[in-house]
Design a protein around this motif. Structure first.
Motif, short mmCIF file in Angstrom:
data_model
loop_
_atom_site.label_atom_id
_atom_site.label_comp_id
_atom_site.label_asym_id
_atom_site.label_seq_id
_atom_site.Cartn_x
_atom_site.Cartn_y
_atom_site.Cartn_z
N ASN A 100 0.83 -1.19 0.00
CA ASN A 100 0.00 0.00 0.00
C ASN A 100 0.88 1.25 0.00
O ASN A 100 1.64 1.48 0.94
CB ASN A 100 -0.90 0.04 1.24
N MET B 56 -7.59 17.69 7.28
CA MET B 56 -6.13 17.61 7.38
C MET B 56 -5.44 18.75 6.65
O MET B 56 -4.22 18.76 6.52
CB MET B 56 -5.65 16.26 6.81
N GLU C 183 -6.00 7.83 12.11
CA GLU C 183 -5.35 8.35 10.91
C GLU C 183 -3.86 8.66 11.18
O GLU C 183 -3.44 9.81 11.17
CB GLU C 183 -6.13 9.59 10.42
C1 GAL Z 1 -3.80 6.81 2.47
C2 GAL Z 1 -3.43 5.63 3.34
C3 GAL Z 1 -4.51 5.25 4.31
C4 GAL Z 1 -5.23 6.44 4.91
C5 GAL Z 1 -5.60 7.45 3.85
C6 GAL Z 1 -6.27 8.70 4.37
O1 GAL Z 1 -2.67 7.43 1.97
O2 GAL Z 1 -3.16 4.51 2.54
O3 GAL Z 1 -3.96 4.41 5.27
O4 GAL Z 1 -4.54 6.95 5.95
O5 GAL Z 1 -4.45 7.81 3.14
O6 GAL Z 1 -5.39 9.72 4.65
#
Ligand code: GAL
Length: 444
Positions: free
Chosen positions: A166, A326, A408
Motif C-alpha cells: 500500500n 487535514m 489516521e
Molecule cells: C492513504 C493511506 C490510508 C489512509 C488514507 C487517508 O494514503 O493509505 O492508510 O490513511 O491515506 O489519509
C-alpha cells in the motif's frame, strides 16, 4: 444521472481498511510490536496526543463491521494483514492465533458475500526488523519473501485478490526521508535504499503470490496526485515535472520495466549505488491491475530546497478554501487527470481505485450524521470515473476509504473518513448519510 449499471456488472465496489488503523489490541494473543506501535507509544508524535488504544476495535468487532459493509451492498472488502500478528518477530516463528484471526476475517467476508481482498503490507513493519535496518537493508527482501510466501500459501485457497504494497511512496517518503511517519528516519540515502528495496519487494512479493495462488489476481496500490505548476514559467513547469516523478512515476515505471524515472531528475541516479546485478529485470512484474489512490492536488513552484527535487509546494490553505480536516485540498476533478496520466502507459491493463475518500468534521445530530459534503465528493469521483470509462480507460473498481472512522496515523482520531461514524469511547457505529446513500445506490 449516476447509475450503478453504467459501471458494468463486474465492477468492484468496496471499502478499504488497514490492520494498524482499525484492529487495536496490539498486545493481545502474542502479537509482536510494529514500528507504528512503537511510534504511537510516544504521544508527542500524534496530533492532540491521541493514544491509539484499541483503534476502532476491528480485532474484536470484525463480524459486526463486515456485516455493516455487506449491508451497504458492497461486493468486496479490502483489509491488510498485520505482519506481527502472524510473525511476532517479523520472521521465523509463526503465531497460530494471528493466523487464525485472518481466517476468521476471510470466512466472515465470504459468508457475507464480500470478496476478500488482502493487502500484504500497509506500513506496520515489525519493530524487530526495523532494529535490523528495516527497509534500508537488503535483507528485507528475504524477510518480506518469507512473509509473502507464508500468507499466500495459507490464505490463497480462499483469497484470489492480492495487493502487495500500500502506497510505497508514502511509507518510504514519510517514514525514511522526512521522518514524519514511523520509523522516523530521514535523509536521501535512507530514502533511496529503502525505496529500492521496497520496489524489489513489490515485484518479488507479486511473483511469490503468482507461484503460490492458483488464479490469483495481483495488484499493488500507488498513491498519486494531480500536480500543477503555479504558473507556466519554464522553471515552475519543470518543478512540477520533478514532483510528478516522485508522486506518480517513481514506483510505477520500474514495475513496467522502464527503470526509475531519472529523465527529468538526474539526481535520482544516486539510487544506482544500491543496485545489484539483475535488479533492473527483477524490478519488473506484470501486474493484473494497478491500484491508484488519489486524495489531493499539489501546486508547485521552483525552489532551491530540497536539492535534487528543486521544488516546493504552495500550501493549500494559501490558495484555496476547499480543504479537508487535514488541510489538504479537496479536488475531485483531479481524478480524471491522474487516470489519463496512468492510461498513457501501455503496461497498465486495468486500473482500480483502491482507496478514495475525504475527511470532514462530522457531527451527530439526533443520532444521525448528515455528511453531505462527503457524499458530494464520492459522487463527483464516480462521475469522473464514468467520464474516463467513456474515453476507453479500463477502470474496474472503486474502494472507499474507509468503512469506519479509524486512526489516521500521525493525525490521530481527528480526521474522519468513514461511511460509518465511530464513537471511539464506546465503539458504537452509526451509518452516515453517505453510507446510506451507497446502500441505496448499490441495491440490486
Ligand atoms: C492513504 C493511506 C490510508 C489512509 C488514507 C487517508 O494514503 O493509505 O492508510 O490513511 O491515506 O489519509
Amino acid at each position: 444521472m449516476l447509475n450503478k449499471e453504467k459501471f458494468g456488472s463486474n465492477f468492484k465496489w468496496g471499502t478499504t481498511i488497514c490492520a494498524f488503523q482499525n484492529e487495536g489490541w496490539a498486545n493481545s494473543d502474542n502479537k509482536g510490536q510494529s514500528i507504528w506501535d512503537d511510534f504511537t507509544s510516544d504521544a508527542k508524535n500524534i496530533k492532540n496526543n491521541d493514544a491509539i488504544n484499541n483503534a476502532s476495535n476491528f480485532y474484536k468487532d470484525y463480524e459486526k463491521d463486515i456485516r455493516i459493509a455487506s449491508s451497504l451492498n458492497l461486493n468486496t472488502f479490502r483489509f491488510s494483514l498485520s505482519w506481527t500478528r502472524i510473525f511476532p518477530n517479523g520472521k521465523g516463528e509463526i503465531n497460530p492465533e494471528g493466523v487464525k484471526f485472518y481466517h476468521k476475517v476471510i470466512d466472515c467476508c465470504i459468508e457475507n458475500n464480500l470478496e476478500p481482498w488482502i493487502t500484504l503490507y500497509h506500513w506496520d513493519l515489525p519493530k524487530k526488523l526495523e532494529e535490523l535496518g528495516g527497509w534500508t537493508t537488503r535483507s528485507i527482501i528475504n524477510w518480506f519473501s518469507e512473509y509473502a510466501n507464508f500468507c499466500s500459501n495459507e490464505y490463497g485457497e480462499k483469497v484470489k485478490h492480492w495487493i502487495v504494497l500500500n502506497e510505497p511512496m508514502s511509507f518510504t517518503g514519510l517514514g525514511y526521508f522526512m521522518g514524519y511517519h514511523a520509523p522516523g528516519k530521514t535523509g536521501i540515502s535512507n530514502f533511496l535504499k529503502a525505496a529500492h528495496h521496497t520496489a524489489l519487494c513489490n515485484a518479488d512479493g507479486a511473483r511469490i503470490i503468482r507461484k503460490n495462488v492458483k488464479n490469483a489476481i495481483i495488484g499493488t496500490a500507488f498513491s498519486c496526485s494531480y500536480v500543477k505548476p503555479i504558473n507556466k514559467s519554464r522553471l515552475n513547469k519543470k518543478s512540477a515535472q520533478r514532483v510528478e516523478v516522485m508522486l506518480n512515476r517513481f514506483y510505477l515505471e520500474p514495475t513496467l520495466g522502464l527503470g526509475y524515472p531519472t529523465d527529468v531528475m538526474p539526481g535520482l541516479n544516486m539510487i544506482n549505488r544500491y543496485f545489484k546485478d539483475g535488479d533492473l529485470e527483477r524490478l519488473k512484474f506484470d501486474f493484473d491491475f494497478i491500484g491508484i489512490q488519489y486524495y489531493f492536488r499539489v501546486v508547485t513552484k521552483f525552489s532551491l530546497f530540497p536539492p535534487v527535487l528543486f521544488a516546493s509546494e504552495i500550501e493549500p490553505k494559501k490558495r484555496t478554501r476547499n480543504l479537508n480536516t487535514m488541510g489538504l485540498e479537496v479536488y475531485p476533478q483531479g481524478l480524471s487527470k491522474v487516470l489519463q496520466f496512468y492510461n498513457q502507459y501501455d503496461g497498465i491493463k486495468n486500473i482500480i481505485i483502491t482507496e478514495s475518500g475525504v475527511c470532514y468534521d462530522d457531527h451527530l445530530t439526533n443520532g444521525k450524521i448528515y455528511d453531505i459534503k462527503r457524499l458530494r465528493y464520492h459522487r463527483r469521483m464516480l462521475k469522473e470515473i464514468l467520464k474516463c470509462k467513456k474515453k476507453g480507460i479500463n477502470i474496474t473498481g472503486y474502494f472507499i476509504w474507509t468503512l469506519i472512522d479509524n486512526f489516521e496515523w500521525r493525525e490521530g482520531f481527528e480526521p474522519r473518513f468513514g461511511l460509518v461514524h465511530n464513537n471511539f469511547e464506546t465503539q458504537k457505529r452509526t451509518i452516515k448519510y453517505s453510507g446510506l446513500w451507497f446502500r441505496k445506490f448499490l441495491r440490486i
